[in-house]
Design an enzyme around this catalytic site. Sequence first.
Site, PDB file in Angstrom:
ATOM      1  N   HIS A   1       0.808  -1.233   0.000  1.00 41.79           N
ATOM      2  CA  HIS A   1       0.000   0.000   0.000  1.00 41.79           C
ATOM      3  C   HIS A   1       0.835   1.275   0.000  1.00 41.79           C
ATOM      4  O   HIS A   1       0.281   2.356  -0.176  1.00 41.79           O
ATOM      5  CB  HIS A   1      -0.923   0.022   1.226  1.00 41.79           C
ATOM      6  CG  HIS A   1      -0.189   0.256   2.508  1.00 41.79           C
ATOM      7  ND1 HIS A   1       0.533  -0.736   3.126  1.00 41.79           N
ATOM      8  CD2 HIS A   1      -0.041   1.362   3.261  1.00 41.79           C
ATOM      9  CE1 HIS A   1       1.095  -0.233   4.209  1.00 41.79           C
ATOM     10  NE2 HIS A   1       0.760   1.027   4.326  1.00 41.79           N
ATOM     11  N   ARG A   2       2.140   1.189   0.218  1.00 38.29           N
ATOM     12  CA  ARG A   2       2.969   2.402   0.168  1.00 38.29           C
ATOM     13  C   ARG A   2       3.613   2.603  -1.198  1.00 38.29           C
ATOM     14  O   ARG A   2       4.253   3.621  -1.446  1.00 38.29           O
ATOM     15  CB  ARG A   2       4.067   2.348   1.236  1.00 38.29           C
ATOM     16  CG  ARG A   2       3.521   2.439   2.646  1.00 38.29           C
ATOM     17  CD  ARG A   2       4.588   2.851   3.597  1.00 38.29           C
ATOM     18  NE  ARG A   2       5.786   2.008   3.484  1.00 38.29           N
ATOM     19  CZ  ARG A   2       6.863   2.154   4.236  1.00 38.29           C
ATOM     20  NH1 ARG A   2       6.896   3.115   5.146  1.00 38.29           N
ATOM     21  NH2 ARG A   2       7.893   1.350   4.089  1.00 38.29           N
TER      22      ARG A   2
ATOM     23  N   SER B   1       2.450  -7.896 -15.401  1.00 37.27           N
ATOM     24  CA  SER B   1       3.086  -6.799 -16.138  1.00 37.27           C
ATOM     25  C   SER B   1       3.113  -7.152 -17.621  1.00 37.27           C
ATOM     26  O   SER B   1       3.123  -8.333 -17.997  1.00 37.27           O
ATOM     27  CB  SER B   1       4.520  -6.622 -15.631  1.00 37.27           C
ATOM     28  OG  SER B   1       5.248  -5.824 -16.535  1.00 37.27           O
ATOM     29  N   SER B   2       3.176  -6.123 -18.455  1.00 35.82           N
ATOM     30  CA  SER B   2       3.200  -6.354 -19.910  1.00 35.82           C
ATOM     31  C   SER B   2       4.465  -7.080 -20.359  1.00 35.82           C
ATOM     32  O   SER B   2       4.504  -7.617 -21.470  1.00 35.82           O
ATOM     33  CB  SER B   2       3.081  -5.028 -20.660  1.00 35.82           C
ATOM     34  OG  SER B   2       4.097  -4.134 -20.247  1.00 35.82           O
ATOM     35  N   CYS B   3       5.497  -7.127 -19.505  1.00 38.33           N
ATOM     36  CA  CYS B   3       6.741  -7.797 -19.912  1.00 38.33           C
ATOM     37  C   CYS B   3       6.624  -9.318 -19.896  1.00 38.33           C
ATOM     38  O   CYS B   3       7.564 -10.010 -20.260  1.00 38.33           O
ATOM     39  CB  CYS B   3       7.911  -7.351 -19.049  1.00 38.33           C
ATOM     40  SG  CYS B   3       7.824  -7.971 -17.382  1.00 38.33           S
TER      41      CYS B   3
HETATM   42  N1  LIG Z   1       5.581   0.434 -12.015  1.00 36.34           N
HETATM   43  C1  LIG Z   1       5.240  -0.075 -13.192  1.00 36.34           C
HETATM   44  O1  LIG Z   1       5.509   0.529 -14.252  1.00 36.34           O
HETATM   45  C2  LIG Z   1       4.492  -1.375 -13.255  1.00 36.34           C
HETATM   46  C3  LIG Z   1       4.169  -2.097 -12.134  1.00 36.34           C
HETATM   47  N2  LIG Z   1       3.465  -3.285 -12.251  1.00 36.34           N
HETATM   48  C4  LIG Z   1       3.158  -4.089 -11.066  1.00 36.34           C
HETATM   49  O2  LIG Z   1       2.422  -3.348 -10.107  1.00 36.34           O
HETATM   50  C5  LIG Z   1       2.754  -3.802  -8.788  1.00 36.34           C
HETATM   51  C6  LIG Z   1       3.150  -2.626  -7.928  1.00 36.34           C
HETATM   52  O3  LIG Z   1       4.235  -1.944  -8.535  1.00 36.34           O
HETATM   53  P1  LIG Z   1       4.693  -0.483  -8.020  1.00 36.34           P
HETATM   54  O4  LIG Z   1       3.644   0.101  -7.177  1.00 36.34           O
HETATM   55  O5  LIG Z   1       5.182   0.231  -9.226  1.00 36.34           O
HETATM   56  O6  LIG Z   1       5.945  -0.846  -7.130  1.00 36.34           O
HETATM   57  P2  LIG Z   1       6.588  -0.040  -5.902  1.00 36.34           P
HETATM   58  O7  LIG Z   1       8.026  -0.391  -5.897  1.00 36.34           O
HETATM   59  O8  LIG Z   1       6.190   1.382  -5.968  1.00 36.34           O
HETATM   60  O9  LIG Z   1       5.880  -0.668  -4.610  1.00 36.34           O
HETATM   61  C7  LIG Z   1       6.084  -2.007  -4.287  1.00 36.34           C
HETATM   62  C8  LIG Z   1       5.535  -2.253  -2.903  1.00 36.34           C
HETATM   63  O10 LIG Z   1       5.811  -3.621  -2.583  1.00 36.34           O
HETATM   64  C9  LIG Z   1       6.132  -3.705  -1.248  1.00 36.34           C
HETATM   65  N3  LIG Z   1       7.085  -4.803  -1.030  1.00 36.34           N
HETATM   66  C10 LIG Z   1       8.203  -5.086  -1.738  1.00 36.34           C
HETATM   67  N4  LIG Z   1       8.840  -6.138  -1.200  1.00 36.34           N
HETATM   68  C11 LIG Z   1       8.085  -6.528  -0.133  1.00 36.34           C
HETATM   69  C12 LIG Z   1       8.222  -7.545   0.835  1.00 36.34           C
HETATM   70  N5  LIG Z   1       9.263  -8.399   0.821  1.00 36.34           N
HETATM   71  N6  LIG Z   1       7.290  -7.648   1.797  1.00 36.34           N
HETATM   72  C13 LIG Z   1       6.246  -6.788   1.831  1.00 36.34           C
HETATM   73  N7  LIG Z   1       6.043  -5.819   0.938  1.00 36.34           N
HETATM   74  C14 LIG Z   1       6.973  -5.677  -0.035  1.00 36.34           C
HETATM   75  C15 LIG Z   1       6.784  -2.395  -0.829  1.00 36.34           C
HETATM   76  O11 LIG Z   1       6.427  -2.154   0.519  1.00 36.34           O
HETATM   77  P3  LIG Z   1       7.137  -1.058   1.496  1.00 36.34           P
HETATM   78  O12 LIG Z   1       6.910   0.273   0.838  1.00 36.34           O
HETATM   79  O13 LIG Z   1       6.394  -1.173   2.774  1.00 36.34           O
HETATM   80  O14 LIG Z   1       8.583  -1.435   1.577  1.00 36.34           O
HETATM   81  C16 LIG Z   1       6.158  -1.410  -1.813  1.00 36.34           C
HETATM   82  O15 LIG Z   1       5.159  -0.641  -1.192  1.00 36.34           O
HETATM   83  C17 LIG Z   1       3.856  -4.854  -8.950  1.00 36.34           C
HETATM   84  O16 LIG Z   1       3.294  -6.135  -8.928  1.00 36.34           O
HETATM   85  C18 LIG Z   1       4.398  -4.556 -10.338  1.00 36.34           C
HETATM   86  O17 LIG Z   1       4.934  -5.696 -10.911  1.00 36.34           O
HETATM   87  C19 LIG Z   1       3.065  -3.752 -13.462  1.00 36.34           C
HETATM   88  C20 LIG Z   1       3.347  -3.065 -14.607  1.00 36.34           C
HETATM   89  C21 LIG Z   1       4.099  -1.849 -14.614  1.00 36.34           C
HETATM   90  C1  LIG Z   2       7.291  -1.909 -16.630  1.00 33.96           C
HETATM   91  C2  LIG Z   2       8.435  -2.685 -17.256  1.00 33.96           C
HETATM   92  O1  LIG Z   2       9.670  -2.024 -17.018  1.00 33.96           O
HETATM   93  C3  LIG Z   2      10.836  -2.668 -17.541  1.00 33.96           C
HETATM   94  O2  LIG Z   2      10.823  -2.665 -18.919  1.00 33.96           O
HETATM   95  P1  LIG Z   2      10.886  -1.429 -19.851  1.00 33.96           P
HETATM   96  O3  LIG Z   2       9.562  -1.173 -20.443  1.00 33.96           O
HETATM   97  O4  LIG Z   2      11.993  -1.619 -20.815  1.00 33.96           O
HETATM   98  O5  LIG Z   2      11.148  -0.246 -18.835  1.00 33.96           O
HETATM   99  P2  LIG Z   2      12.004   1.048 -18.609  1.00 33.96           P
HETATM  100  O6  LIG Z   2      11.008   2.055 -18.199  1.00 33.96           O
HETATM  101  O7  LIG Z   2      13.112   0.817 -17.682  1.00 33.96           O
HETATM  102  O8  LIG Z   2      12.639   1.437 -20.043  1.00 33.96           O
HETATM  103  C4  LIG Z   2      11.868   1.754 -21.169  1.00 33.96           C
HETATM  104  C5  LIG Z   2      12.742   2.242 -22.296  1.00 33.96           C
HETATM  105  O9  LIG Z   2      13.246   3.519 -21.933  1.00 33.96           O
HETATM  106  C6  LIG Z   2      14.641   3.593 -22.187  1.00 33.96           C
HETATM  107  N1  LIG Z   2      15.251   4.598 -21.321  1.00 33.96           N
HETATM  108  C7  LIG Z   2      15.803   5.766 -21.745  1.00 33.96           C
HETATM  109  N2  LIG Z   2      16.341   6.448 -20.741  1.00 33.96           N
HETATM  110  C8  LIG Z   2      16.047   5.710 -19.610  1.00 33.96           C
HETATM  111  C9  LIG Z   2      16.348   5.923 -18.242  1.00 33.96           C
HETATM  112  O10 LIG Z   2      16.947   6.910 -17.837  1.00 33.96           O
HETATM  113  N3  LIG Z   2      15.882   4.983 -17.366  1.00 33.96           N
HETATM  114  C10 LIG Z   2      15.197   3.869 -17.790  1.00 33.96           C
HETATM  115  N4  LIG Z   2      14.762   2.975 -16.862  1.00 33.96           N
HETATM  116  N5  LIG Z   2      14.944   3.627 -19.105  1.00 33.96           N
HETATM  117  C11 LIG Z   2      15.356   4.549 -19.989  1.00 33.96           C
HETATM  118  C12 LIG Z   2      15.105   2.169 -21.951  1.00 33.96           C
HETATM  119  O11 LIG Z   2      16.352   1.937 -22.540  1.00 33.96           O
HETATM  120  C13 LIG Z   2      13.960   1.392 -22.598  1.00 33.96           C
HETATM  121  O12 LIG Z   2      14.150   1.344 -23.979  1.00 33.96           O
HETATM  122  C14 LIG Z   2      10.922  -4.119 -17.270  1.00 33.96           C
HETATM  123  O13 LIG Z   2      12.251  -4.392 -16.896  1.00 33.96           O
HETATM  124  C15 LIG Z   2       9.845  -4.637 -16.427  1.00 33.96           C
HETATM  125  O14 LIG Z   2      10.129  -4.293 -15.085  1.00 33.96           O
HETATM  126  C16 LIG Z   2       8.511  -4.072 -16.744  1.00 33.96           C
HETATM  127  O15 LIG Z   2       7.509  -4.741 -16.607  1.00 33.96           O
END
Ligand SMILES: NC(=O)C1=CN([C@@H]2O[C@H](COP(=O)(O)OP(=O)(O)OC[C@H]3O[C@@H](n4cnc5c(N)ncnc54)[C@H](OP(=O)(O)O)[C@@H]3O)[C@@H](O)[C@H]2O)C=CC1
Ligand SMILES: C[C@H]1O[C@H](OP(=O)(O)OP(=O)(O)OC[C@H]2O[C@@H](n3cnc4c(=O)[nH]c(N)nc43)[C@H](O)[C@@H]2O)[C@@H](O)[C@@H](O)C1=O
Length: 336
Positions: free
Chosen positions: A37-38, A133-135
């Site tokens: 939730h954080r 995730s889309s990956c």
């Molecule tokens: N960000 C993106 O672009 C994308 C994210 N997602 C998915 O969405 C979900 C959330 O991602 P996002 O919000 O970006 O991630 P964040 O890194 O912002 O948040 C992840 C959260 O997970 C908690 N967490 C991590 N490890 C543990 C652990 N060992 N025990 C308990 N809690 C844990 C952390 O808690 P705390 O803060 O308390 O440490 C944190 O609040 C994930 O499943 C991710 O794969 C999918 C597609 C894209």
């Molecule tokens: C959400 C998705 O996120 C990850 O995949 P990704 O889509 O490749 O995510 P990205 O945001 O890190 O990069 C997108 C593109 O952007 C370019 N790029 C340029 N300059 C910076 C830069 O400064 N930082 C980063 N990170 N990328 C950069 C980078 O080279 C790439 O071409 C997965 O590992 C996986 O975790 C997943 O599911």
Amino acid sequence: MTIAPHGMPVRIAENSYLCTIAFLTVNKDAKIYVAGHRGMVGSAIYRKLRALGYDRLLLRTSAELDLRDQQAVADFFAAERPDYVFLAAAKVGGILANNTFRADFLYENLAIQNNVIHQAYQHGVKKLLFLGSSCIYPKHAPQPIKEEYLLTGLLEPTNEPYAIAKIAGIKLCQAYHDQYGCNFISVMPTNLYGYNDNYHPEHSHVLPALIRRFHEAKTAGLPEVTIWGTGTPKREFLFADDLADACVFLMETYDNPQLINIGTGTDLSIADLAHLIKTIVDYQGTVRFDTTKPDGTPRKLMDVSKLHALGWHHTTALEAGIKMAYDDFLAQHAAQ
Ligand SMILES: NC(=O)C1=CN([C@@H]2O[C@H](COP(=O)(O)OP(=O)(O)OC[C@H]3O[C@@H](n4cnc5c(N)ncnc54)[C@H](OP(=O)(O)O)[C@@H]3O)[C@@H](O)[C@H]2O)C=CC1
Ligand SMILES: C[C@H]1O[C@H](OP(=O)(O)OP(=O)(O)OC[C@H]2O[C@@H](n3cnc4c(=O)[nH]c(N)nc43)[C@H](O)[C@@H]2O)[C@@H](O)[C@@H](O)C1=O
């Protein structure tokens, strides 16, 4: 526990609003565990539920409950007995973090999701929503990517361990549905950004990384900003509060073990994204591409026709969303 006080308006749009209200009315007293939730996504889900009047939310930081700890997770579920679970806790990062901490991304995500999904089954959770995730889709999947393309080709090497963990989570939810009748669903968000994002200079995703880099270059008066890769890969970006809206909508309306994509249906090149952020930040210098850095997947545009057919659409345009994220970055930055 601290929650960022972002007051996103509750979306008064036909389908998701009505469905969400029905969920809240019917289950007003349900206990909902928002794992993570954080984080960016978990905090958006938390805000959405609270904005709709839901107040029996179970929340634990990772320091209070390490979800990698099997016994601790079992004890938590036995003591609290949640009715619904949003599984938004995971080890998350951008292309470099995924490629560097390969063991951690595989092990920690497998452990977290195994523990939570298994205990949800053991303790009769009514419904669980797992975030993938889309990956998870093949690196060279046809575009836009339909849900049925899962496991039809090789994965992008830079995030293969993370993707394998996420695929295992999807399969675990489906297997508990098939064997035990559990209502566990899996959603596949596209790349996300928004409030509470991770702005680490190397380990974050591209959008927050570039907000920070352009802002710092502007502040320091630097003549040039470096973008990783060639700038040609294309990505689709969804505002995290829109994702949260979709997750609550699907928690109410979607009882199907088949995964479902969440996105906007449009993408842009990393070069175009960089120019958009440069304009929003008002940086006057030039942009350079560092082609020694990996591009990752060339394109991953989600096919969101299944979600649209259910009646859900995103509402936040990319430019408006980046402005809100930049304001959030400035507020976080100023607070440091
Ligand atoms: N960000 C993106 O672009 C994308 C994210 N997602 C998915 O969405 C979900 C959330 O991602 P996002 O919000 O970006 O991630 P964040 O890194 O912002 O948040 C992840 C959260 O997970 C908690 N967490 C991590 N490890 C543990 C652990 N060992 N025990 C308990 N809690 C844990 C952390 O808690 P705390 O803060 O308390 O440490 C944190 O609040 C994930 O499943 C991710 O794969 C999918 C597609 C894209
Ligand atoms: C959400 C998705 O996120 C990850 O995949 P990704 O889509 O490749 O995510 P990205 O945001 O890190 O990069 C997108 C593109 O952007 C370019 N790029 C340029 N300059 C910076 C830069 O400064 N930082 C980063 N990170 N990328 C950069 C980078 O080279 C790439 O071409 C997965 O590992 C996986 O975790 C997943 O599911």
